[in-house]
Write a protein that holds these residues in place. Structure first.
Motif, PDB file in Angstrom:
ATOM      1  N   HIS A  65     -14.229  47.897 -39.077  1.00 29.07           N
ATOM      2  CA  HIS A  65     -14.113  47.084 -37.868  1.00 29.07           C
ATOM      3  C   HIS A  65     -14.992  47.716 -36.798  1.00 29.07           C
ATOM      4  O   HIS A  65     -15.248  48.912 -36.832  1.00 29.07           O
ATOM      5  CB  HIS A  65     -12.660  46.996 -37.389  1.00 29.07           C
ATOM      6  CG  HIS A  65     -11.694  46.567 -38.441  1.00 29.07           C
ATOM      7  ND1 HIS A  65     -11.598  45.263 -38.875  1.00 29.07           N
ATOM      8  CD2 HIS A  65     -10.794  47.277 -39.164  1.00 29.07           C
ATOM      9  CE1 HIS A  65     -10.666  45.183 -39.815  1.00 29.07           C
ATOM     10  NE2 HIS A  65     -10.172  46.386 -40.014  1.00 29.07           N
ATOM     11  N   MET A 114      -5.624  45.480 -38.043  1.00 27.45           N
ATOM     12  CA  MET A 114      -6.848  46.153 -38.471  1.00 27.45           C
ATOM     13  C   MET A 114      -6.559  47.244 -39.485  1.00 27.45           C
ATOM     14  O   MET A 114      -7.248  47.361 -40.498  1.00 27.45           O
ATOM     15  CB  MET A 114      -7.553  46.771 -37.258  1.00 27.45           C
ATOM     16  CG  MET A 114      -8.127  45.784 -36.284  1.00 27.45           C
ATOM     17  SD  MET A 114      -8.609  46.583 -34.731  1.00 27.45           S
ATOM     18  CE  MET A 114      -9.485  48.025 -35.323  1.00 27.45           C
ATOM     19  N   LEU A 139     -12.274  41.161 -40.979  1.00 28.11           N
ATOM     20  CA  LEU A 139     -13.176  41.914 -40.104  1.00 28.11           C
ATOM     21  C   LEU A 139     -12.819  41.621 -38.657  1.00 28.11           C
ATOM     22  O   LEU A 139     -12.771  40.458 -38.241  1.00 28.11           O
ATOM     23  CB  LEU A 139     -14.631  41.512 -40.376  1.00 28.11           C
ATOM     24  CG  LEU A 139     -15.710  42.036 -39.422  1.00 28.11           C
ATOM     25  CD1 LEU A 139     -15.825  43.554 -39.518  1.00 28.11           C
ATOM     26  CD2 LEU A 139     -17.058  41.381 -39.710  1.00 28.11           C
ATOM     27  N   VAL A 140     -12.536  42.671 -37.886  1.00 27.05           N
ATOM     28  CA  VAL A 140     -12.255  42.547 -36.457  1.00 27.05           C
ATOM     29  C   VAL A 140     -13.441  43.099 -35.680  1.00 27.05           C
ATOM     30  O   VAL A 140     -13.883  44.228 -35.919  1.00 27.05           O
ATOM     31  CB  VAL A 140     -10.969  43.300 -36.062  1.00 27.05           C
ATOM     32  CG1 VAL A 140     -10.787  43.295 -34.546  1.00 27.05           C
ATOM     33  CG2 VAL A 140      -9.758  42.668 -36.728  1.00 27.05           C
ATOM     34  N   PHE A 152     -11.772  52.173 -35.137  1.00 28.55           N
ATOM     35  CA  PHE A 152     -12.978  51.351 -35.258  1.00 28.55           C
ATOM     36  C   PHE A 152     -14.057  52.155 -35.955  1.00 28.55           C
ATOM     37  O   PHE A 152     -14.375  53.279 -35.563  1.00 28.55           O
ATOM     38  CB  PHE A 152     -13.474  50.906 -33.881  1.00 28.55           C
ATOM     39  CG  PHE A 152     -12.610  49.866 -33.230  1.00 28.55           C
ATOM     40  CD1 PHE A 152     -12.804  48.519 -33.503  1.00 28.55           C
ATOM     41  CD2 PHE A 152     -11.594  50.225 -32.362  1.00 28.55           C
ATOM     42  CE1 PHE A 152     -12.008  47.551 -32.902  1.00 28.55           C
ATOM     43  CE2 PHE A 152     -10.795  49.278 -31.758  1.00 28.55           C
ATOM     44  CZ  PHE A 152     -10.999  47.931 -32.026  1.00 28.55           C
TER      45      PHE A 152
END
Length: 348
Positions: free
Chosen positions: A63, A151, A170-171, A194
């Motif tokens: 992500h 996530m 997918l973020v 992330f």
């Protein structure tokens, strides 16, 4: 000072090699990525490096945070990426009054048609393949946590029930670097979830500005071709995990990350007054995964040092916390990471 990378000091044993089917898979992925860049180039002017990092993130199952001022086509880029990949796209505008149920969904009382009523779960916008979390730092921590559970775990919990999200997932979360008033900055522990911090900059030339104006002030934007579907993306994600990594690449990635920690013996002296907190073990994992995905996208059957170097900045920048002394000198985390990579090149 401990050397950054010395090939003579690490194992040179060769990793496993790809099977014939996997070699063909890498060739197919390289061709698909080339077509992806061409398709997105029909509506997105420039931003080639950003497109590569988004593709790396997708096929590495990561992500990303997207950082850029308004008007740089972040939403358009993400939505068109989903369109070419035949993936369901969802955009969530984060605001101070956004609640977790606005993201995950909630139970709604519905008529069954036979005179009875029952609760039915209505899925929220997080139930998509590509989710754009727009200005994620404008929502309170409780709402951010609901997004981050999706996530990390690939599932959401709502009204006491757990729901699994469809793969691929997918973020891409955006933050506005200009206006920070009334925001809720993501804590370092959440930033670490992330894989990349992808920075979008202004167009690099006057011609790009002109091309943007021409493409967006005329007829409707073109419909892009669908290059693959969800099942094919998942197969490519599995393939990326099988890309061989030589031993010295693992050593290089680990030493690079360890040198970001000011209290570690391997940290250079110049870094210690500039960095308050370095990157953790998840950074090593993301360096390797990012390098694997980049190698496959570019048609390489094995990870190379240049693959790690190219993903070092987006992996490490949001994981290196600088001190006030660094800010006073006009240095940010990106410049610190750049110097570490340059020193690694010198030590090789």
């Amino acid at each position: 000072m401990t050397q950054m990378y010395d090939p003579a000091s690490v194992s040179n044993s060769a990793p496993h090699t790809l099977s014939e089917d996997d070699v063909q898979g890498v060739d197919h992925l390289r061709e698909a990525y080339s077509r992806l860049r061409e398709e997105l180039g029909r509506v997105i002017v420039g931003q080639r490096d950003v497109i590569e990092l988004l593709a790396v993130c997708l096929f590495a199952r990561g992500h990303s945070l997207l950082m850029g001022v308004p008007g740089l086509a972040k939403t358009l880029l993400v939505s068109k990426l989903a369109e070419t990949m035949s993936l369901r796209f969802s955009r969530i505008q984060f605001t101070p009054d956004l609640m977790p149920m606005d993201i995950t969904g909630t139970d709604i009382l519905q008529d069954t048609g036979d005179g009875r009523r029952t609760f039915e779960f209505v899925h929220g916008p997080v139930f998509a393949n590509v989710v754009l979390a727009d200005e994620i730092n404008r929502a309170p921590p409780k709402t951010q946590a609901a997004m981050l559970e999706a996530m990390q775990e690939g599932r959401v919990t709502a009204v006491g029930k757990t729901f699994t999200l469809d793969a691929p997932f997918l973020v891409l979360a955006t933050q506005n670097p200009v206006e920070q008033e009334g925001t809720y900055p993501l804590p370092e522990a959440q930033l670490d979830r992330f894989m990349f911090l992808i920075e979008l900059d202004y167009p690099s030339s006057e011609q790009e500005e002109i091309d943007i104006a021409r493409s967006t002030t005329g007829d409707a934007l073109p419909t892009l071709d669908h290059l693959m579907d969800a099942a094919e993306i998942i197969r490519h994600q599995d393939l990326v995990r099988r890309i061989p990594v030589p031993d010295h690449i693992y050593t290089y990635a680990a030493r690079l990350v360890r040198r970001t920690r000011p209290n570690h013996p391997d940290a250079p002296e110049w870094l210690k007054p500039l960095v308050a907190w370095g990157a953790g073990p998840r950074a090593v994992q993301n360096l390797i995964l990012g390098a694997k995905a980049r190698a496959a996208l570019n048609g390489s059957y094995m990870v190379r040092l240049e693959d790690v170097e190219e993903v070092a900045a987006p992996v490490l920048t949001h994981r290196v916390i600088t001190t006030f002394a660094a800010q006073a000198e006009g240095l940010d985390a990106k410049s610190v990471v750049r110097r570490l990579v340059e020193e690694a090149d010198t030590d090789r």
